[in-house]
Design an enzyme around this catalytic site. Sequence first.
Site, PDB file in Angstrom:
ATOM      1  N   GLY A 196      -4.172  -4.152  -4.330  1.00 20.68           N
ATOM      2  CA  GLY A 196      -5.113  -3.141  -4.792  1.00 20.68           C
ATOM      3  C   GLY A 196      -4.346  -1.898  -5.177  1.00 20.68           C
ATOM      4  O   GLY A 196      -3.521  -1.426  -4.402  1.00 20.68           O
ATOM      5  N   HIS A 197      -4.560  -1.409  -6.373  1.00 18.78           N
ATOM      6  CA  HIS A 197      -3.880  -0.195  -6.828  1.00 18.78           C
ATOM      7  C   HIS A 197      -4.913   0.859  -7.139  1.00 18.78           C
ATOM      8  O   HIS A 197      -5.845   0.598  -7.888  1.00 18.78           O
ATOM      9  CB  HIS A 197      -3.102  -0.477  -8.122  1.00 18.78           C
ATOM     10  CG  HIS A 197      -1.827  -1.197  -7.900  1.00 18.78           C
ATOM     11  ND1 HIS A 197      -1.092  -1.731  -8.923  1.00 18.78           N
ATOM     12  CD2 HIS A 197      -1.151  -1.454  -6.780  1.00 18.78           C
ATOM     13  CE1 HIS A 197      -0.015  -2.299  -8.427  1.00 18.78           C
ATOM     14  NE2 HIS A 197      -0.032  -2.146  -7.129  1.00 18.78           N
ATOM     15  N   GLN A 234       2.148  -5.721  -3.340  1.00 19.93           N
ATOM     16  CA  GLN A 234       2.477  -5.787  -1.904  1.00 19.93           C
ATOM     17  C   GLN A 234       3.817  -5.081  -1.640  1.00 19.93           C
ATOM     18  O   GLN A 234       4.237  -4.283  -2.453  1.00 19.93           O
ATOM     19  CB  GLN A 234       2.512  -7.235  -1.387  1.00 19.93           C
ATOM     20  CG  GLN A 234       1.160  -7.906  -1.318  1.00 19.93           C
ATOM     21  CD  GLN A 234       0.776  -8.626  -2.602  1.00 19.93           C
ATOM     22  OE1 GLN A 234       1.603  -9.248  -3.226  1.00 19.93           O
ATOM     23  NE2 GLN A 234      -0.473  -8.544  -2.974  1.00 19.93           N
ATOM     24  N   ASP A 291       0.811  -1.224   0.000  1.00 19.81           N
ATOM     25  CA  ASP A 291       0.000   0.000   0.000  1.00 19.81           C
ATOM     26  C   ASP A 291       0.843   1.272   0.000  1.00 19.81           C
ATOM     27  O   ASP A 291       0.462   2.271   0.593  1.00 19.81           O
ATOM     28  CB  ASP A 291      -0.974   0.020   1.202  1.00 19.81           C
ATOM     29  CG  ASP A 291      -1.753  -1.273   1.292  1.00 19.81           C
ATOM     30  OD1 ASP A 291      -2.237  -1.729   0.250  1.00 19.81           O
ATOM     31  OD2 ASP A 291      -1.856  -1.844   2.400  1.00 19.81           O
ATOM     32  N   LYS A 317       2.165   2.508  -5.063  1.00 21.40           N
ATOM     33  CA  LYS A 317       2.979   2.150  -6.241  1.00 21.40           C
ATOM     34  C   LYS A 317       2.213   2.384  -7.539  1.00 21.40           C
ATOM     35  O   LYS A 317       2.797   2.726  -8.552  1.00 21.40           O
ATOM     36  CB  LYS A 317       3.383   0.659  -6.175  1.00 21.40           C
ATOM     37  CG  LYS A 317       4.228   0.310  -4.969  1.00 21.40           C
ATOM     38  CD  LYS A 317       4.500  -1.170  -4.902  1.00 21.40           C
ATOM     39  CE  LYS A 317       3.316  -2.026  -4.533  1.00 21.40           C
ATOM     40  NZ  LYS A 317       2.801  -1.862  -3.174  1.00 21.40           N
TER      41      LYS A 317
HETATM   42  P1  IMP Z   1      -2.621 -12.859   1.519  1.00 24.97           P
HETATM   43  O1  IMP Z   1      -1.713 -12.234   0.503  1.00 24.97           O
HETATM   44  O2  IMP Z   1      -4.073 -12.639   1.203  1.00 24.97           O
HETATM   45  O3  IMP Z   1      -2.296 -14.303   1.763  1.00 24.97           O
HETATM   46  O4  IMP Z   1      -2.400 -12.119   2.934  1.00 24.97           O
HETATM   47  C1  IMP Z   1      -1.191 -12.247   3.661  1.00 24.97           C
HETATM   48  C2  IMP Z   1      -0.820 -10.955   4.340  1.00 24.97           C
HETATM   49  O5  IMP Z   1      -0.436 -10.004   3.351  1.00 24.97           O
HETATM   50  C3  IMP Z   1      -1.960 -10.290   5.121  1.00 24.97           C
HETATM   51  O6  IMP Z   1      -1.425  -9.648   6.257  1.00 24.97           O
HETATM   52  C4  IMP Z   1      -2.520  -9.266   4.158  1.00 24.97           C
HETATM   53  O7  IMP Z   1      -3.158  -8.189   4.820  1.00 24.97           O
HETATM   54  C5  IMP Z   1      -1.238  -8.813   3.476  1.00 24.97           C
HETATM   55  N1  IMP Z   1      -1.451  -8.303   2.132  1.00 24.97           N
HETATM   56  C6  IMP Z   1      -1.722  -9.014   1.011  1.00 24.97           C
HETATM   57  N2  IMP Z   1      -1.846  -8.197  -0.050  1.00 24.97           N
HETATM   58  C7  IMP Z   1      -1.630  -6.946   0.402  1.00 24.97           C
HETATM   59  C8  IMP Z   1      -1.584  -5.672  -0.231  1.00 24.97           C
HETATM   60  O8  IMP Z   1      -1.742  -5.517  -1.436  1.00 24.97           O
HETATM   61  N3  IMP Z   1      -1.325  -4.616   0.596  1.00 24.97           N
HETATM   62  C9  IMP Z   1      -1.109  -4.761   1.924  1.00 24.97           C
HETATM   63  N4  IMP Z   1      -1.118  -5.918   2.554  1.00 24.97           N
HETATM   64  C10 IMP Z   1      -1.377  -7.011   1.790  1.00 24.97           C
END
Ligand code: IMP
Length: 432
Positions: free
Chosen positions: A40-41, A226, A13, A16
């Site tokens: 999410g972008h 991420q 977040d 980017k």
């Molecule tokens: P997963 O990717 O859904 O398996 O989640 C694993 C961890 O990564 C969790 O703490 C999510 O909140 C975090 N996470 C996954 N995608 C994002 C992102 O795009 N931004 C921020 N945190 C993320």
Amino acid sequence: MPATCVIGLQWGDEAKGKLVDLLTLQHDIVVRYQGGANAGHTVVAGDQTYKLSLIPSGILNPAVQSVIAGGVVINPPSCLAEIDGLVERGIQVTKNLMISDRAHVIFPWHMAEDRALDSSVSSGENIGTTQRGIGPCYRDKVGRAHAIRLGDLYREGIEQRIERIVEAKNRTLASMSDNFEPLNAATIAEEYLGYAERLKPFVADTTSYLLDAAEGDKRILFEGAQGALLDIDHGTFPYVTSSNSSGVGVSSGSGVPGRYITKVLGVIKAYSTRVGGGPFPTEQDNDTGQHLRDRGNEYGTVTRRPRRCGWFDAVAVRYTARLSGVDSLAVMLLDVLAALPEIQICTAYEIDGQRVTDFPSHVDDLRRAKPIYETLPGWQQEITGVRSIEDLPANARKYLDRISELVGRPVDVVSVGPDREQTMFSKTSNLR
Ligand code: IMP
């Protein structure tokens, strides 16, 4: 030809999407290479706001080829919904989008497993995933026996393969949750083969396409999803995502060797945020955190969960900047700090009485880390209208200089708001 990477250096977040959107103008190809619809972008273009999840931000520019490479995990219905949403808003999504036939497919059982797994651990220990089936899909990829790649959906015998997998998954899922409704293989096969038909025009061998492009004269932009602290191998394990979200993932996810990468831009917020579980040494679970959350609109793009907020952590970012081979920094959301009389930067941790400047490899040590702060004066004035770094208040420039010094990388870009015009490049930047 030059290939640029945009990598988040915190827990995701970092805004980017906005940078990728700006840099797209100087590139021919934009590539997503890891993660899935967990990302999410948000991109603001003129008076339009686009929320993208799986599709590269490059899609907003019809002259650019957007590529979803093999390291990504695809949820076909959500991918198609995203495409449809863009088309409805007049965005061209035709040959300008390419999806790797090597990308692994997320099925309903992955989402069910994600929910069951994360709720099976005691509260405080759960990862707090986005529940998009990302982890279980990557786990099946590594395990191989239950994996299905996008290209498999066009091959003979796929219905039987889905049937075999569903049989096994129904057994596992029944043992994981009490009120589990068994999945129906025939329904899923029919549904997913329908999605596959609709996705067919986009499906290609993106690895050889990107290798040709890298060896030829195309300018490639790699868009990380991420942030590096969520990297499966080098992040705050187990509170991470299931792919290599630091710079080390570019080559494995896209198939393009590191030798073609000429510039890595590390993206940071001027403070820190984290969604989901896991230690966060500089977290401010207080009025300051709430102020950052309100002012920065720190709510997840995908899940709308409130983000945990805290001070900038130079120990963590110095580590991820090195890990990702970062050349320079983009500091985003600097305007969020405008009202604060004082701003803290974490310059080291204290762990069991010892001063530590190397980021701990074990999550238990990170949990015990007490931040050692340096306090800098705030600037207490709005900066959203400033258009050059030199015109920022002196204290804002001092803050940027100190971040740069602690992280060991120059600041190339500063952002003071969501619009394209609210982005400033340093005098020496070759990104403008
Ligand atoms: P997963 O990717 O859904 O398996 O989640 C694993 C961890 O990564 C969790 O703490 C999510 O909140 C975090 N996470 C996954 N995608 C994002 C992102 O795009 N931004 C921020 N945190 C993320």
